[in-house]
Design a protein around this motif. Structure first.
Motif, PDB file in Angstrom:
ATOM      1  N   GLN A  30       0.831  -1.204   0.000  1.00 13.05           N
ATOM      2  CA  GLN A  30       0.000   0.000   0.000  1.00 13.05           C
ATOM      3  C   GLN A  30       0.867   1.256   0.000  1.00 13.05           C
ATOM      4  OE1 GLN A  30      -3.202   0.159  -0.506  1.00 13.05           O
ATOM      5  NE2 GLN A  30      -3.497  -2.061  -0.490  1.00 13.05           N
ATOM      6  N   SER A  31       1.953   1.214   0.742  1.00 12.69           N
ATOM      7  CA  SER A  31       2.863   2.355   0.763  1.00 12.69           C
ATOM      8  C   SER A  31       3.480   2.589  -0.610  1.00 12.69           C
ATOM      9  CB  SER A  31       3.965   2.110   1.804  1.00 12.69           C
ATOM     10  OG  SER A  31       4.896   3.172   1.812  1.00 12.69           O
ATOM     11  N   ILE A  33       2.274   1.541  -3.730  1.00  9.77           N
ATOM     12  CA  ILE A  33       1.371   1.932  -4.821  1.00  9.77           C
ATOM     13  C   ILE A  33       0.816   3.338  -4.624  1.00  9.77           C
ATOM     14  CG2 ILE A  33       0.761  -0.465  -5.345  1.00  9.77           C
ATOM     15  CD1 ILE A  33      -2.004   0.083  -4.066  1.00  9.77           C
ATOM     16  N   ASN A  34       0.665   3.763  -3.374  1.00 11.40           N
ATOM     17  CA  ASN A  34       0.134   5.099  -3.113  1.00 11.40           C
ATOM     18  C   ASN A  34       1.228   6.163  -3.013  1.00 11.40           C
ATOM     19  OD1 ASN A  34      -2.892   4.781  -2.738  1.00 11.40           O
ATOM     20  ND2 ASN A  34      -2.113   3.170  -1.365  1.00 11.40           N
ATOM     21  N   GLY A  35       2.475   5.716  -3.100  1.00 10.42           N
ATOM     22  CA  GLY A  35       3.605   6.626  -3.082  1.00 10.42           C
ATOM     23  C   GLY A  35       4.342   6.611  -4.402  1.00 10.42           C
ATOM     24  N   ARG A  38       2.243   5.644  -7.734  1.00  8.35           N
ATOM     25  CA  ARG A  38       1.290   6.701  -8.101  1.00  8.35           C
ATOM     26  C   ARG A  38       2.026   7.911  -8.680  1.00  8.35           C
ATOM     27  NH1 ARG A  38      -3.922   8.610  -6.594  1.00  8.35           N
ATOM     28  NH2 ARG A  38      -4.038  10.869  -6.802  1.00  8.35           N
ATOM     29  N   GLU A  39       3.127   8.292  -8.036  1.00  9.53           N
ATOM     30  CA  GLU A  39       3.883   9.453  -8.506  1.00  9.53           C
ATOM     31  C   GLU A  39       4.440   9.212  -9.908  1.00  9.53           C
ATOM     32  OE1 GLU A  39       6.763   9.928  -5.447  1.00  9.53           O
ATOM     33  OE2 GLU A  39       5.273  10.487  -3.923  1.00  9.53           O
ATOM     34  N   LEU A  51      -6.362   6.989 -11.188  1.00 11.30           N
ATOM     35  CA  LEU A  51      -5.634   6.439 -10.043  1.00 11.30           C
ATOM     36  C   LEU A  51      -6.499   6.445  -8.786  1.00 11.30           C
ATOM     37  CD1 LEU A  51      -2.185   8.096 -10.741  1.00 11.30           C
ATOM     38  CD2 LEU A  51      -2.757   5.672 -11.010  1.00 11.30           C
ATOM     39  N   ASP A  52      -7.285   7.484  -8.597  1.00 10.17           N
ATOM     40  CA  ASP A  52      -8.178   7.556  -7.431  1.00 10.17           C
ATOM     41  C   ASP A  52      -9.246   6.466  -7.488  1.00 10.17           C
ATOM     42  OD1 ASP A  52      -6.783   9.719  -6.468  1.00 10.17           O
ATOM     43  OD2 ASP A  52      -8.207  11.222  -7.224  1.00 10.17           O
ATOM     44  N   LEU A  55      -6.584   2.592  -7.498  1.00  8.47           N
ATOM     45  CA  LEU A  55      -5.640   2.236  -6.424  1.00  8.47           C
ATOM     46  C   LEU A  55      -6.315   1.762  -5.134  1.00  8.47           C
ATOM     47  CD1 LEU A  55      -2.812   4.903  -6.821  1.00  8.47           C
ATOM     48  CD2 LEU A  55      -2.825   2.521  -7.582  1.00  8.47           C
ATOM     49  N   PRO A  56      -7.411   2.398  -4.686  1.00 12.42           N
ATOM     50  CA  PRO A  56      -8.034   1.923  -3.436  1.00 12.42           C
ATOM     51  C   PRO A  56      -8.571   0.494  -3.518  1.00 12.42           C
ATOM     52  CG  PRO A  56      -8.734   4.156  -3.920  1.00 12.42           C
ATOM     53  CD  PRO A  56      -8.023   3.657  -5.142  1.00 12.42           C
TER      54      PRO A  56
END
Length: 341
Positions: A30-31, A33-35, A38-39, A51-52, A55-56
């Motif tokens: 999770q860290s 893919i959301n960091g 995603r960037e 992405l919103d 990703l969740p």
């Protein structure tokens, strides 16, 4: 998973303080893919909206990692005989279904061949070999699988790139529910990677959508476009089955060039000779007809001397570009020949 699986050094999240490894992997996933992931996706043009939305919904998939780690690396084991493989992959059921597909889609196939020069039967044979004419395409969620493989790090650049390509597909309007495929990222009827879809998928029926997950016309047009991009030469066969005289001097024909890829595939091929030169060496086509004298070909004897051999043209190399396996490429060519009959 054939051409899409690459083996390297595994970099896995390590459990800390006795916490369960899967829980640690989920937190690290999770860290990631959301960091960083995603960037990277935003930098490469994926919309924040996509992405919103995606990703969740993603969780770490340990099964994908198991399958990736189970893949064999380079092997020095003896290569088996081709005949049993051919019997399984160019069987009556696949031939008959290929002929039915060929007849049913003939008008569309004719147009694609006219535009691209790729034979109708070759398109159908790839369709048949990849997913048995669409009957199985894989059930793994592509974003979840690709994000997991990118997080694991074995081939992060590859799988992060394919994840981002998948997000770009969503940006283009590909339905989220259509993003199902193999655990390694190949999807749809032709089993394209997402990056290949973005580059080479084509609309085959004029509706404005390149739908390779449920539309046969789009699938065949996309396969043909892949072959064009790989250098298919219109008017040349893929190869021809031949009989080789017992006195052929194979030593003089050994290929001295060191392959730069697919070593075990290409090291089995002879030097290049023209069809006229092969004929002068006493080689005889089993069909009784020769391709044009000027066409260059290599000799492959997949089951050794005394068995059916094949003269293989540059178009055979195009099939290998789709899947670098002599057994696969031979079976595609042979199935294509059967489909036409």
């Amino acid at each position: 998973m054939r051409r899409f699986v690459l083996v390297g050094t595994a970099v896995l999240a390590v459990a800390i303080g006795g916490a369960p490894a899967v829980a640690q992997d989920e937190a690290g996933f999770q860290s990631y893919i959301n960091g960083p992931l995603r960037e990277q996706a935003l930098r490469e043009g994926v919309s924040a909206r996509t992405l919103d939305a995606v990703l969740p919904s993603l969780t770490y998939n340990p099964r994908v990692i198991e399958l990736d780690r189970d893949q064999p690396g380079s092997s020095t084991a003896a290569i088996p005989a081709f005949a049993p493989y051919k019997a399984r992959h160019v069987d009556a059921a696949r031939i008959n279904r290929g002929r039915e597909t060929y007849r049913r889609l003939r008008s569309k196939l004719e147009r694609v061949e006219r535009e691209t020069g790729v034979p109708e039967s070759i398109m159908v044979a790839i369709f048949g070999h990849e997913t048995n004419y669409g009957s199985y395409t894989g059930g793994f969620d592509l974003p979840r699988s690709l994000a997991t493989l990118a997080y694991e790090g074995r081939r992060r650049n590859l799988f992060a790139g394919e994840f981002i390509a998948t997000m770009k597909m969503v940006d283009r309007g590909v339905p989220r529910e259509s993003l199902k495929g193999s655990w390694a990222g190949a999807f749809g009827y032709p089993q394209f990677l997402p990056s290949v879809y973005l580059r080479l998928a084509r609309d085959g029926d004029g509706d404005g959508v390149a739908n390779i997950w449920s539309n046969e016309a789009d699938t065949l047009a996309s396969i043909a476009n892949y072959f064009v991009a790989s250098g298919w030469r219109p008017g040349q066969p893929w190869g021809v089955a031949v009989n080789v005289p017992s006195n052929l001097n194979r030593t003089a024909l050994v290929n001295r060039t060191v392959p730069t890829r697919c070593t075990r595939v290409f090291e089995r091929h002879s030097q290049w000779r023209s069809m006229a030169e092969w004929r002068a060496l006493g080689i005889v086509p089993q069909s009784g007809s020769w391709p044009a004298d000027h066409i260059q070909a290599t000799l492959l004897e997949p089951d050794g001397p005394g068995k059916t051999a094949y003269l293989l043209t540059g178009n055979y190399r195009v099939i290998l570009d789709y899947n670098c396996s002599n057994f696969y490429a031979l079976s595609v060519g042979l199935l294509a020949d059967e489909v036409e009959h």
